[in-house]
Design an enzyme around this catalytic site. Sequence first.
Site, short mmCIF file in Angstrom:
data_model
loop_
_atom_site.label_atom_id
_atom_site.label_comp_id
_atom_site.label_asym_id
_atom_site.label_seq_id
_atom_site.Cartn_x
_atom_site.Cartn_y
_atom_site.Cartn_z
N PHE A 197 0.85 -1.20 0.00
CA PHE A 197 0.00 0.00 0.00
C PHE A 197 0.89 1.25 0.00
CE2 PHE A 197 -2.94 3.07 1.98
CZ PHE A 197 -4.04 2.88 1.17
N ASP A 203 2.23 -5.23 8.66
CA ASP A 203 1.03 -4.39 8.58
C ASP A 203 -0.17 -5.34 8.47
OD1 ASP A 203 -1.12 -2.77 7.87
OD2 ASP A 203 0.17 -1.36 6.79
N TYR A 226 -10.72 0.78 10.72
CA TYR A 226 -11.97 1.04 9.98
C TYR A 226 -12.26 0.02 8.89
CZ TYR A 226 -8.53 3.53 7.03
OH TYR A 226 -7.43 3.87 6.31
N LYS A 227 -11.41 -0.99 8.74
CA LYS A 227 -11.66 -2.01 7.72
C LYS A 227 -12.47 -3.15 8.36
CE LYS A 227 -7.84 -0.37 4.99
NZ LYS A 227 -6.38 -0.38 4.80
N ARG A 248 -12.38 -5.13 -7.05
CA ARG A 248 -12.02 -5.72 -5.76
C ARG A 248 -13.28 -5.96 -4.92
NH1 ARG A 248 -8.27 -2.76 -1.30
NH2 ARG A 248 -10.03 -1.33 -1.36
C1 PLP Z 1 -5.79 0.81 4.62
C2 PLP Z 1 -4.32 0.75 4.76
C3 PLP Z 1 -3.62 1.78 5.38
C4 PLP Z 1 -4.36 3.01 5.83
O1 PLP Z 1 -3.56 3.97 6.42
P1 PLP Z 1 -4.24 5.27 7.05
O2 PLP Z 1 -3.17 5.87 7.86
O3 PLP Z 1 -5.44 4.82 7.83
O4 PLP Z 1 -4.70 6.13 5.93
C5 PLP Z 1 -2.25 1.65 5.52
N1 PLP Z 1 -1.61 0.54 5.08
C6 PLP Z 1 -2.25 -0.47 4.47
C7 PLP Z 1 -1.51 -1.66 4.01
C8 PLP Z 1 -3.63 -0.39 4.29
O5 PLP Z 1 -4.27 -1.38 3.67
#
Ligand code: PLP
Length: 433
Positions: free
Chosen positions: A130, A200, A225-226, A392
Site C-alpha cells: 500500500f 502491517d 476502519y476495515k 475488488r
Molecule cells: C488501509 C491501509 C492503510 C491506511 O492507512 P491510514 O493511515 O489509515 O490512511 C495503511 N496501510 C495499508 C496496508 C492499508 O491497507
Amino acid sequence: MPITRQDCEVRDQQDPLRELKSQFDLPPGVIYLDGNSLGVLPRATLGRVQEVIQREWGQDLIKSWNTAGWIDLPGRIGDKIARLVGARPGELIVADSTSLNLYKVLSTALSLQQQDAPQRKLIVSERSNFPTDLYIAQSLAEQFGARLHLVDRVEDIPACLNQELAVLMLTEVNYRTGYKHEMATLTQAAHAAGALVVWDLAHSAGAVPVDLHAAEADFAIGCGYKYLNGGPGAPAFAWVHPRHVARAKQPLSGWLGHAAPFQFTTDYQPAAGIKRYICGTPALLSLAALECGVDTVLAAEPQGGMAALRTKSIALTELFIALAEARCGHLGVLLASPRDARQRGSQVCLSLQPELQEASYAVVQALIARGVIGDFRAGNPADLAATPHILRFGFTPLYLGFVDVFDAVEHLFQVLQREEWKTPQFAQKGQVT
Ligand SMILES: *Cc1c(COP(=O)(O)O)cnc(C)c1O
C-alpha cells in the site's frame, strides 16, 4: 450441476454464524463487498457514541477521563484487538492512524538495528505494498541513511534476507490482490538472517486468524476502519513484542506516552510498556465507535472466533470464484487473486480480459448502481498486462451470506451481458475511487 440460489439458501440456513449479521444496520438492497475498505455500521455504535456525547461529555464533562475510564480506552480496546491477533493483554495499544503507527514502529525497528547492527542499511518491502507504507518507509530511509529496496515478486523476498537487511516490512494481506503471506515462515527466515520484521495487519485484523506470538513477530500495526468496523477514520493499533518494547523510544514522544503524564515534568520519560506508543490525546468519540466495531468481531468467539470466521470467509470466496468463473468467464472475467485459499485474505479480485480493461471502472460503477458495492483499484497504465485494473470484492463473514454471493455474481453477469457499463455516467470518476 450448476450451483443454484436454492443451494445457497440452504447453506445460509446451516451457517452457524448467520445470527452475527443482526449486529449491523445495512441499508436494504445492498450487498456490501467493501468491508475491506470501510466496515459497516454496527447497530450499537450510534447509541454508544450518543451516550458518550450526552452523558459522559455533556453531563460529566472532564470528570469522565476518570469516571468513564476514557484514559484507559486505548489499552482496553487494545486488549480486545490483541485477542484477534495473538497478542497478550497489555501488549497492544490503539492510537493515531495506521500511517503514523507505521512511522513509530518502523523508526523503532531501524533504531534498534542502528544500535545492534549498524552495518545493516536496507529496508525491504514489496512494490505492490500500500502506497502509504512505502511513503513512510521512504521518509524513514532518508532519515536513517538507509535504502528502501522493493521486490516485484514474493519469490524474490528470500534472496533479500542477508547481512545488509535491517527491516523486512510487509503487509500480510495485499490490498490489491488479496495475496496472503506466510507470516511465521517469513518472520523466522528474516530472524535467521539477523533482520527485524514489521507486519502491517490492515487487511488481516478481523479478517484472518493472526498469531503474532506464534510467528515470533517483532512489530505489528493495523487499521480500525476495515474489518474491525470502527467507522471512517477510526484509530489504528500498534503492537511491539515484549522483548523489544522497553529497548527503544518511539519518535513521536508525546505527553500521553510519558511514564507519568500528569506530573507534567520537563523531560520525556517513556512509559514502560506499549503505552509509550501513545502520542497525544486520543479522539474519544472515534475510540467509542471503534470499541463497538471490535465487539462485533469478538461476538464470534462463542462460535469459534477468528477460526470460524476464516472457515466461512473461505467458503464465501470459493463460492464467489466458482460462480464468477462459471457465469462470467465467457464474458471476459478473470481471477486476479490467488486460487489457493491458503494464499488469500478475505477478498477476491477480478480483472477483465485485455479488450475490456478500460471498462473496469465503469463495471464497478454499474455494479454499485445495482446495489453491489465493491471497488476499483487502478492498474499500472504503462503495463496493464502485468498489473491490470482490478475489481475488488471484500467478503466479511460477519454480515455476508451465501445468497449474497450468488446474487452479486448474477448482478455482475447482467452488467456484462447487457453491457450496462457503457452508460456514460458510469465512466465519471469521483475524487475517491
Ligand atoms: C488501509 C491501509 C492503510 C491506511 O492507512 P491510514 O493511515 O489509515 O490512511 C495503511 N496501510 C495499508 C496496508 C492499508 O491497507
